[in-house]
Structures are given as structure tokens and as C-alpha cells.
Scaffold this motif. Structure first.
Motif, PDB file in Angstrom:
ATOM      1  N   GLY A 286      36.190 -21.724   5.997  1.00 39.78           N
ATOM      2  CA  GLY A 286      36.312 -21.914   7.436  1.00 39.78           C
ATOM      3  C   GLY A 286      37.732 -22.203   7.874  1.00 39.78           C
ATOM      4  O   GLY A 286      37.990 -22.474   9.047  1.00 39.78           O
ATOM      5  N   ASP A 287      38.665 -22.117   6.932  1.00 44.84           N
ATOM      6  CA  ASP A 287      40.068 -22.442   7.196  1.00 44.84           C
ATOM      7  C   ASP A 287      40.888 -21.156   7.268  1.00 44.84           C
ATOM      8  O   ASP A 287      40.660 -20.210   6.508  1.00 44.84           O
ATOM      9  CB  ASP A 287      40.605 -23.343   6.072  1.00 44.84           C
ATOM     10  CG  ASP A 287      42.104 -23.546   6.164  1.00 44.84           C
ATOM     11  OD1 ASP A 287      42.561 -23.983   7.216  1.00 44.84           O
ATOM     12  OD2 ASP A 287      42.806 -23.255   5.168  1.00 44.84           O
ATOM     13  N   ILE A 288      41.859 -21.127   8.179  1.00 43.97           N
ATOM     14  CA  ILE A 288      42.770 -19.992   8.283  1.00 43.97           C
ATOM     15  C   ILE A 288      44.141 -20.447   7.799  1.00 43.97           C
ATOM     16  O   ILE A 288      44.824 -21.215   8.487  1.00 43.97           O
ATOM     17  CB  ILE A 288      42.857 -19.477   9.729  1.00 43.97           C
ATOM     18  CG1 ILE A 288      41.474 -19.018  10.188  1.00 43.97           C
ATOM     19  CG2 ILE A 288      43.848 -18.327   9.830  1.00 43.97           C
ATOM     20  CD1 ILE A 288      41.417 -18.600  11.631  1.00 43.97           C
ATOM     21  N   PRO A 289      44.558 -20.010   6.626  1.00 49.03           N
ATOM     22  CA  PRO A 289      45.836 -20.484   6.082  1.00 49.03           C
ATOM     23  C   PRO A 289      47.032 -19.939   6.847  1.00 49.03           C
ATOM     24  O   PRO A 289      46.986 -18.855   7.424  1.00 49.03           O
ATOM     25  CB  PRO A 289      45.815 -19.961   4.644  1.00 49.03           C
ATOM     26  CG  PRO A 289      44.901 -18.780   4.677  1.00 49.03           C
ATOM     27  CD  PRO A 289      43.868 -19.087   5.712  1.00 49.03           C
ATOM     28  N   ASP A 290      48.096 -20.712   6.829  1.00 47.25           N
ATOM     29  CA  ASP A 290      49.346 -20.308   7.468  1.00 47.25           C
ATOM     30  C   ASP A 290      50.118 -19.435   6.487  1.00 47.25           C
ATOM     31  O   ASP A 290      50.730 -19.932   5.533  1.00 47.25           O
ATOM     32  CB  ASP A 290      50.154 -21.553   7.846  1.00 47.25           C
ATOM     33  CG  ASP A 290      51.468 -21.196   8.538  1.00 47.25           C
ATOM     34  OD1 ASP A 290      51.583 -20.063   9.030  1.00 47.25           O
ATOM     35  OD2 ASP A 290      52.376 -22.062   8.570  1.00 47.25           O
ATOM     36  N   LEU A 291      50.102 -18.125   6.711  1.00 49.32           N
ATOM     37  CA  LEU A 291      50.740 -17.172   5.803  1.00 49.32           C
ATOM     38  C   LEU A 291      51.862 -16.432   6.531  1.00 49.32           C
ATOM     39  O   LEU A 291      51.913 -16.404   7.757  1.00 49.32           O
ATOM     40  CB  LEU A 291      49.711 -16.164   5.273  1.00 49.32           C
ATOM     41  CG  LEU A 291      48.471 -16.745   4.591  1.00 49.32           C
ATOM     42  CD1 LEU A 291      47.542 -15.624   4.158  1.00 49.32           C
ATOM     43  CD2 LEU A 291      48.850 -17.620   3.402  1.00 49.32           C
TER      44      LEU A 291
END
Length: 484
Positions: A286-291
Motif C-alpha cells: 500500500g506504499d508508493i516509494p519515492d523513486l
């Protein structure tokens, strides 16, 4: 006492009669869904008959392995696609602006519409052959990570190689690198909690890809996340056939040497590799990583045209099957395919036959001894119908050939995780890297030629000369091809 025993007997009889009735009701209702959703008429008939005649076995089997759409993943992707799409859109817009494809041919147009990812130039791609070369390249890349590290494998074992991967992730986390580790729950089911706990305690974000995590669809056991991906800082990526286990370093006494291949890519295609990782990570956490979504050209100066093809059972179309059909139909004089699991469906068989009849040099490279007994048996059932059209099937005799590769004519090649079987076409999450470049295609050609030299040409006559029991087993195994 006799009266009480008679009452108990009648109650037990009524109970089992009710269970029997419920089972047949469940079978009838499930058969309606099977008829509505099963992809082929033959499959729908088979499920409908079995669900209504032996519902006690068929109902749980259908809910475990009968479906080809990963519904929970589809729903979550659609529910909050607005949260992930801005990052993907940023990459697509930047790639089209800074690394445009001047050709814009029918091939590129088809692929971009199929996957909604752009074809990119400005890439460098390196073909990596077998375990020592593959893992040394990956571990060197992991050691260079400064910002983030994405690691995803289908199988991770707690052996010497698995511990080396663990140490690389621990060391990166200790340097302040953001490390995200994703593994398939079924493929890595033997991975102990102690392995994962050590990573979590050091700050590594760890999640397993669980196909049964949706509480409304708890029986989706037939889906696997078969992808193998490593991304360093958004600048380098690795993908291909190799998992994390000592058998890939020739430690399996029955199958060694293990023959495999992966690719290392630098350039704007790296951001495209991040897209499926982002979706898989979002599904599990459920997490959107900072890429880093700003693509950059490879430092080598080479400008290879690359297309990244993530496929899976949550796609709008059967993207993996459509891609391989497209490649087969586009071949004009050469079509070489390597796959450890070769269990194609009828449309693929027909396409291969038509390619051979057009005069294309069609060769299939498979292992002599496969680690899957049913796949090994069913593979024999395709020899006669392909051979009569001119398709040549080579059986690699020196170890276990595990890489998945494709060579079309003189300039198009592909390496990835997808096999030529129904599981990869419709049930697994896969990733393939297509490269349009004559120099790289020559490297892939040399890999094929090296392994053809360690192979023998198979023939239908071999099967005809085998014992009746073996030939019967081959035909029975063919019946189970859709779930192998």
C-alpha cells in the motif's frame, strides 16, 4: 440405547445428505462462473462437467487454479491508480521528449499500445551468462547503490548465495541506502523468518507477494510473481531467469551445470523496469516509494532501442501470449526460442507451424532433463505436430537450460522471465526486455549457437519407439498443460 443409536444414525445420514446437496449446489453455481469466465470453450466444458459431477474435488480446485484473472490486484490497481500514474506519466513524458524513437514503426506502436510504456533509445544492454557472471555483476551494482535499492525475486533460498544477497542488502541499509525487498510467498516459501527478521531489524523494507491477501478472494493459489528484478538508484537494472539459490551456481547434483542468462541495462529503460516493481510493491504494502523517474542516457554512449514488457494476469489483455504471437508472426527468416518449460497452447503451436511453412528457420531449445516431471512429459506431445511443419526442437544435454530468450531475424532479441507455457502466458507476473540492435542480437545468436552445439535434435520417431505407458503418460500430461 437402540433408539438413540437409530436417531444418531439418521442425523448423521441427514447431515451428509445436506453436505452432498450443498456441494452440488456450489458446483452448479461455480460452473456458471466457469462458463462465463473460462477463456476457451474446451476449458469451460471441462470445468462445467467436473464441477457438476465431482464438486467435492472440482470446486476447491477451480477456486485455487481455475481462474486466469488476478482480481484483487486488478481492483487495487484501478482503485488508486491516480496515486501511481503521475510518477509513471512523468517517466513516459520525459522518455518521449528526451529519448524519442524516430522510426515510430508498427512494431513500436503495437508494443506501446499493448503495455502503455514507451520504447526508449539511449540504452546500453549487457548479456550476462550463467551464475558467476550474473551474481558478480548484480552484487557489484548493489555495492554502488547510494540512494535506493529495489530487489525482487521469485525464489530466494537461505543458502550461501541467499546469505550473500542478504549481506548486500544489510550493507546497503547500513550505508543509508533505502532498500526494498520483495519476494514471492510461494516461490520463497522455505525462506525462514530469521532471514527476513535480520533484514527488517536493519531497516530493510520487506514484503512478500501474496496472491491470497484479498479477503474476498482467499483461494487464488495459482498466481505467482515470477519476476526477477534488481534496480540501483534508477540508473542500473538487472532482469532475467536467475533466482537466488546455490543450484544456479551448479550446486544441484542432478541438474548441474545450470545454464541461465540475465541482462543488465542502463539508460531510460531502467525507469520502465521500475514500473512493475512499483505496482507490485503497492499491491503488497500500500506504499508508493519515492523513486527517481527522470530517465538518463547510458554512460557508455551506445544507443540501443529497448522495450520493457511487464506482463501478468491483471493486464487488460493476455499481453504475454499476444507479445510472443506478434514476434512469431513477424519473423521473416529466423525464429529461435529458448525455454526450460515449453508447453504452448494451440494458437502458439499454429503460429510456429505457419512461421516454419513460410520458410522461417524455427528452432526451439529446451532442456533434455527438466526439473518439472509433468512439463518434461507434456513437452514430448508437441514434437510431431511441429516437426511436420519444419520446426526443429533441440534438447540441451549438458545440464539444465533455464534461460528464456528469443531471437527474431538479425536485429530483434528478447531476454526475460517468461517461459513458453500457459503459466507464463496467463498466470504469472513476468518481465521481458526486448532489444532492437544488431550487435546485441549477435551476442544472443552466439549464445544460442553455443547451446545448440550441446544439444541433440529431437524427433517424433523417438516418441513412437517409446513404451506405450510412456506415450500414454505424455498424452495425459498434455491434458494438464493449462495449469502446469
Amino acid at each position: 440405547m437402540k433408539k438413540w443409536a437409530e436417531i444418531t444414525r439418521r442425523r448423521r445420514k441427514s447431515f451428509f445428505a445436506a453436505l452432498l446437496a450443498l456441494a452440488h449446489i456450489a458446483g452448479a453455481l461455480t460452473s456458471v462462473q466457469a462458463v462465463m469466465e473460462t477463456r476457451t470453450a474446451q476449458g469451460a466444458i471441462a470445468w462445467a462437467v467436473s464441477l457438476n459431477t465431482i464438486p467435492y474435488a472440482a470446486v476447491p480446485a477451480y477456486w485455487a487454479v481455475g481462474r486466469t484473472k488476478f482480481e484483487g490486484y486488478v481492483k487495487k490497481r484501478q482503485d488508486r491508480i491516480d496515486e501511481t500514474s503521475p510518477f509513471v506519466r512523468q517517466f513516459i513524458d520525459s522518455a518521449k521528449k528526451d529519448f524519442p524513437d524516430p522510426d515510430q514503426d508498427i512494431e513500436a506502436h503495437f508494443l506501446e499500445r499493448l503495455i502503455r510504456l514507451p520504447t526508449t533509445r539511449g540504452n546500453d544492454v549487457q548479456l550476462l551468462r550463467n551464475g558467476e557472471e550474473i551474481y558478480s555483476s548484480i552484487f557489484r551494482g548493489m555495492e554502488s547503490a547510494e540512494d535506493y535499492l529495489l530487489v525482487q525475486f521469485y525464489i530466494v533460498r537461505d543458502d550461501d548465495l541467499g546469505k550473500k544477497l542478504q549481506q548486500q542488502m544489510l550493507a546497503a541499509a547500513q550505508r543509508g541506502v533505502r532498500v526494498k525487498f520483495l519476494y514471492d510467498q510461494i516461490g520463497s516459501r522455505k525462506l525462514p523468518h530469521s532471514y527476513l527478521d535480520a533484514l527488517r531489524q536493519s531497516g530493510v523494507k520487506v514484503h512478500s507477494f501474496i496472491s491470497t491477501r484479498d479477503r474476498f478472494r482467499p483461494f487464488q493459489l495459482n498466481f505467482r510473481n515470477h519476476r526477477k528484478i534488481v534496480v540501483v538508484d534508477g540508473r542500473q537494472a538487472w532482469l532475467g531467469g536467475a533466482n537466488i539459490g546455490e543450484e544456479y551456481l551448479h550446486a544441484d547434483p542432478k541438474l548441474s551445470p545450470w545454464i541461465d542468462a540475465m541482462v543488465k541495462v542502463e539508460g531510460p529503460a531502467v525507469q520502465a523496469v521500475q514500473v512493475p516493481f512499483l505496482e507490485d510493491w503497492y499491491w503488497t504494502s500500500g506504499d508508493i516509494p519515492d523513486l527517481d523517474w527522470a530517465p538518463q542516457a547510458a554512460s557508455t554512449g551506445k544507443s540501443r532501442k529497448v522495450f520493457v514488457l511487464p506482463t501478468g494476469p491483471a493486464d487488460r489483455f493476455e499481453t504475454c501470449a499476444l507479445y510472443f504471437l506478434h514476434m512469431i508472426n513477424n519473423a521473416t527468416h529466423r525464429l529461435w526460442i529458448a525455454s526450460p518449460y515449453f508447453v504452448p497452447d494451440e494458437q502458439i503451436v499454429s503460429a510456429l507451424q505457419m512461421a516454419a511453412l513460410r520458410g522461417v528457420d524455427v528452432r526451439i531449445l529446451i532442456p533434455e532433463n527438466c526439473d518439472n516431471f509433468m512439463v518434461n512429459l507434456s513437452g514430448w506431445s508437441y514434437v510431431a505436430e511441429l516437426e511436420k511443419a519444419g520446426v526443429e526442437i533441440y534438447r540441451h544435454t549438458n545440464g539444465f537450460l533455464h534461460y528464456k530468450a528469443l531471437l527474431v531475424d538479425d536485429s530483434v532479441s528478447a531476454v526475460g522471465t517468461a517461459n513458453f507455457d500457459n503459466r507464463s502466458f496467463r498466470l504469472n507476473f513476468e518481465i521481458t526486455l526486448e532489444v532492437e540492435d544488431e550487435e546485441f542480437a549477435q551476442e544472443v545468436k552466439e549464445m544460442f549457437l553455443h547451446d545448440f552445439a550441446d544439444s541433440r535434435l529431437s524427433s517424433a520417431k523417438e516418441l513412437e519407439e517409446r513404451h506405450f505407458i510412456f506415450r500414454l503418460a505424455v498424452r495425459v500430461a498434455r491434458l494438464f498443460a493449462p495449469i502446469q
